[in-house]
Design a protein around this motif. Structure first.
Motif, short mmCIF file in Angstrom:
data_model
loop_
_atom_site.label_atom_id
_atom_site.label_comp_id
_atom_site.label_asym_id
_atom_site.label_seq_id
_atom_site.Cartn_x
_atom_site.Cartn_y
_atom_site.Cartn_z
N VAL A 104 -10.76 -54.53 10.00
CA VAL A 104 -11.48 -53.44 10.66
C VAL A 104 -11.46 -52.22 9.74
O VAL A 104 -10.38 -51.76 9.34
CB VAL A 104 -10.84 -53.10 12.02
N TYR A 105 -12.64 -51.71 9.41
CA TYR A 105 -12.77 -50.54 8.54
C TYR A 105 -13.21 -49.34 9.37
O TYR A 105 -14.19 -49.41 10.11
CB TYR A 105 -13.77 -50.80 7.41
N MET A 106 -12.48 -48.24 9.23
CA MET A 106 -12.82 -47.02 9.93
C MET A 106 -13.77 -46.18 9.08
O MET A 106 -13.67 -46.18 7.85
CB MET A 106 -11.57 -46.21 10.24
N PRO A 107 -14.68 -45.44 9.72
CA PRO A 107 -15.56 -44.55 8.96
C PRO A 107 -14.76 -43.46 8.26
O PRO A 107 -13.62 -43.16 8.63
CB PRO A 107 -16.47 -43.95 10.05
N TYR A 108 -15.37 -42.89 7.25
CA TYR A 108 -14.72 -41.80 6.51
C TYR A 108 -14.55 -40.58 7.41
O TYR A 108 -15.43 -40.26 8.22
CB TYR A 108 -15.55 -41.43 5.29
N ASN A 131 -8.05 -48.81 2.15
CA ASN A 131 -6.62 -48.52 2.18
C ASN A 131 -6.08 -48.76 3.59
O ASN A 131 -6.74 -48.42 4.58
CB ASN A 131 -6.35 -47.07 1.78
N PRO A 132 -4.88 -49.34 3.73
CA PRO A 132 -4.31 -49.56 5.07
C PRO A 132 -4.22 -48.27 5.86
O PRO A 132 -3.95 -47.19 5.31
CB PRO A 132 -2.92 -50.14 4.77
N LEU A 133 -4.47 -48.37 7.16
CA LEU A 133 -4.55 -47.20 8.02
C LEU A 133 -3.81 -47.50 9.32
O LEU A 133 -3.80 -48.64 9.79
CB LEU A 133 -6.02 -46.87 8.30
N SER A 134 -3.20 -46.49 9.92
CA SER A 134 -2.53 -46.66 11.21
C SER A 134 -3.08 -45.65 12.20
O SER A 134 -2.80 -44.46 12.12
CB SER A 134 -1.01 -46.48 11.05
N LEU A 135 -3.91 -46.15 13.11
CA LEU A 135 -4.41 -45.39 14.25
C LEU A 135 -4.22 -46.26 15.49
O LEU A 135 -4.30 -47.48 15.41
CB LEU A 135 -5.90 -45.07 14.09
N PRO A 136 -3.96 -45.67 16.67
CA PRO A 136 -3.75 -46.49 17.86
C PRO A 136 -4.96 -47.38 18.16
O PRO A 136 -6.10 -46.90 18.22
CB PRO A 136 -3.54 -45.44 18.96
N VAL A 137 -4.70 -48.67 18.32
CA VAL A 137 -5.74 -49.65 18.64
C VAL A 137 -5.62 -50.02 20.11
O VAL A 137 -4.56 -50.49 20.55
CB VAL A 137 -5.59 -50.91 17.76
N GLN A 138 -6.68 -49.79 20.87
CA GLN A 138 -6.66 -50.08 22.30
C GLN A 138 -7.38 -51.40 22.57
O GLN A 138 -8.45 -51.66 22.03
CB GLN A 138 -7.35 -48.97 23.09
N ILE A 194 -10.91 -47.97 18.86
CA ILE A 194 -10.03 -47.25 17.94
C ILE A 194 -10.53 -45.80 17.84
O ILE A 194 -11.41 -45.50 17.03
CB ILE A 194 -10.00 -47.91 16.56
N PRO A 195 -10.01 -44.91 18.68
CA PRO A 195 -10.38 -43.51 18.56
C PRO A 195 -9.82 -42.93 17.25
O PRO A 195 -8.65 -43.13 16.93
CB PRO A 195 -9.72 -42.85 19.78
N ASP A 196 -10.67 -42.24 16.50
CA ASP A 196 -10.26 -41.70 15.21
C ASP A 196 -9.77 -40.27 15.40
O ASP A 196 -10.55 -39.35 15.63
CB ASP A 196 -11.41 -41.73 14.22
N THR A 197 -8.45 -40.09 15.32
CA THR A 197 -7.85 -38.79 15.55
C THR A 197 -7.59 -38.03 14.26
O THR A 197 -6.99 -36.96 14.29
CB THR A 197 -6.52 -38.97 16.29
N ARG A 198 -8.06 -38.52 13.13
CA ARG A 198 -7.84 -37.84 11.87
C ARG A 198 -8.67 -36.56 11.78
O ARG A 198 -9.78 -36.50 12.32
CB ARG A 198 -8.19 -38.77 10.70
N PRO A 199 -8.16 -35.52 11.12
CA PRO A 199 -8.94 -34.29 10.96
C PRO A 199 -10.29 -34.57 10.29
O PRO A 199 -10.35 -35.30 9.30
CB PRO A 199 -8.05 -33.41 10.05
#
Length: 476
Positions: A392-396, A320-327, A363-368
């Motif tokens: 780019v896929y982020m871990p769960y 699913n599309p995700l929006s996290l700050p990409v450095q 990509i720091p993952d700031t999700r809870p």
């Protein structure tokens, strides 16, 4: 395409860069020299000059990794630098400073060698500006308060009027046909027309000292910041009238700068948030612009140059599309040059470097519940902008759920050799499991939808699914 990238200096020893169109902070570094009084990009975007109030008083940064330029000389300045500028062709660099004659230095940027000029001013230089027609304007604190040099031989140009009092700011129109001067003493703003340098009449009346002025790149407007409320006037150069509907600043303006396409006007000023960016279509203040830490003093936009580019799409673990700050960070220095926020609907993002080479995407993952960040190595050059988007896929992030079953061979009832669990949406591998002798197996996976493949040597693989696994609190 126009690349909105803005450098801002303030009195808290801080230089920040902001990336448009949201103008989030891309980098923060300390000048290690007190107040940042002026900033200037070279026309090709390779260098950023930073003028400051403490030794060494001037720093030139290599924008490819934000390091101090290795082959720049020791400028040996006697005091704080108030202004600096690159010539339109990038061949020359000029700085004006406090502390001793001649109060001005000119440098050839090819070898970073000092250019000999005969001019020596008896008081400090407030601002310098080059024109497209081969002139260098100097606003200073000694009569006649304004000096104009012909850059062919660095000789003074005659016929300029004497200003009422100290020169504060200078700016040429894009074609060099006008020179605007901000100064002490009424009328506080003077506009001279080339080639006879006669003063233009009909300008708006200012009530106090003008600090800086700047022309929009399309020549349609002249912005002036000054010392009394509303602290900003924008002049329509078609008839030299003041534009209506311009908002008041929170405090005295110290610098103004237009974006390369004339779409935005940035003003560094006193009064929080210390930086205001106006949309030139309706003069509205852009919301959400990152505030400075202290009084704004300097600003400059990156010129409209082609930067090496890479497009990407950020997904969560289930596609699913995700929006996290990409450095974007330059290898091997780990110097951050950009932060972008992917589109919240599509996950699409674009990163741009200042020079071809190797970079990191962090990509720091700031999700809870997140425990893992992503770090990728990428290359940027003149061809990478045409590549298909990098996925780019982020871990769960969150509590895991249990998926289980039984996998045995039909021929003898023994356990299958292994079980492969894949994400249904992305077809990505999630986990391998080896069943116990009875064929029972289980695995901890993120909630989502999966297909499962059973494998054994000498047997045809069997695939089942899709199976949707919910979060533990939903499995009641």
């Amino acid at each position: 395409m126009t690349d909105y990238f803005l450098a801002i200096g303030s009195t808290d020893d801080t230089l920040r860069t902001l990336e448009g169109p949201t103008f989030d902070v891309a980098t923060t570094r300390f000048a290690s020299g007190g107040d940042v009084n002026a900033v200037a990009f070279s026309p090709d975007g390779k260098y950023l000059a930073v003028a400051h109030s403490g030794a060494p008083y001037l720093t030139i940064l290599d924008t490819s990794d934000w390091s101090v330029l290795s082959d720049a000389p020791a400028f040996e300045l006697p005091g704080r630098v108030e202004s600096c500028a690159f010539s339109p062709d990038g061949k020359y660099f000029v700085m004006g400073y406090v502390g001793g004659a001649p109060h001005l230095q000119v440098w050839d940027t090819e070898a970073w060698s000092r250019v000999s000029i005969s001019l020596s001013l008896s008081s400090y230089v407030a601002e310098v500006a080059f024109s497209a027609s081969g002139h260098l304007a100097i606003a200073h604190y000694a009569a006649p308060y304004l000096t104009l040099l012909d850059t062919a031989e660095w000789n003074p140009v005659s016929g300029l009027p004497v200003l009422p009092l100290y020169g504060q700011g200078v700016a040429f129109s894009p074609d060099g046909s006008y020179l605007a001067v901000a100064h002490y003493g009424s009328p506080f703003l003077t506009v001279l027309q080339s080639p006879n340098w006669a003063a233009v009449s009909g300008l708006p009346a200012l009530q106090s000292t003008a600090r800086r002025c700047c022309w929009s790149p399309d020549g349609a407007y002249l912005a002036v910041v000054y010392a009394s409320s509303p602290y900003l006037v924008i002049v329509d150069t078609a008839d030299w009238s003041a534009v209506s509907g311009v908002p008041a600043l929170p405090g005295a303006g110290y610098e103004c700068a237009w974006s390369p396409d004339s779409a935005y006007l940035a003003i560094a000023h006193n009064g929080a948030p210390y930086l205001t960016i106006l949309d030139a279509t309706d003069w509205s203040t852009l919301p959400g612009v990152a505030a400075g830490g202290n009084y704004g003093r300097a600003g400059a936009w990156l010129p409209d140059i082609n930067r090496p580019t890479r497009h990407g799409i950020l997904y969560d673990h289930d596609g699913n599309p995700l929006s996290l700050p990409v450095q974007l960070l330059r290898r091997p220095a780990w110097a951050r040059s950009q932060v972008v926020n992917p589109d919240p609907v599509s996950g699409a993002f674009t990163v741009r470097g200042f020079a071809p080479g190797d970079y990191h995407l962090l990509i720091p993952d700031t999700r809870p519940g997140a425990t893992d960040d992503r770090l990728l190595r990428i290359t940027l050059d003149e061809t990478t902008g045409a590549l298909a988007p990098l996925k780019v896929y982020m871990p769960y992030a969150g509590a895991l759920a249990t998926i289980n079953g039984n996998a045995t061979k039909a021929i003898d009832g023994s356990a299958a050799d292994d079980v492969i669990v894949r994400a249904w949406g992305s077809h990505g591998h999630v986990i391998d499991v080896v069943p116990v002798p009875s064929g029972d197996w289980s695995a901890e996976v993120p909630p989502g939808t999966y297909d499962i493949t059973y494998r054994s040597a000498g047997c045809q693989p069997v695939c089942h699914g899709p199976y949707t696994i919910t979060a533990p609190e939903e499995q009641d």
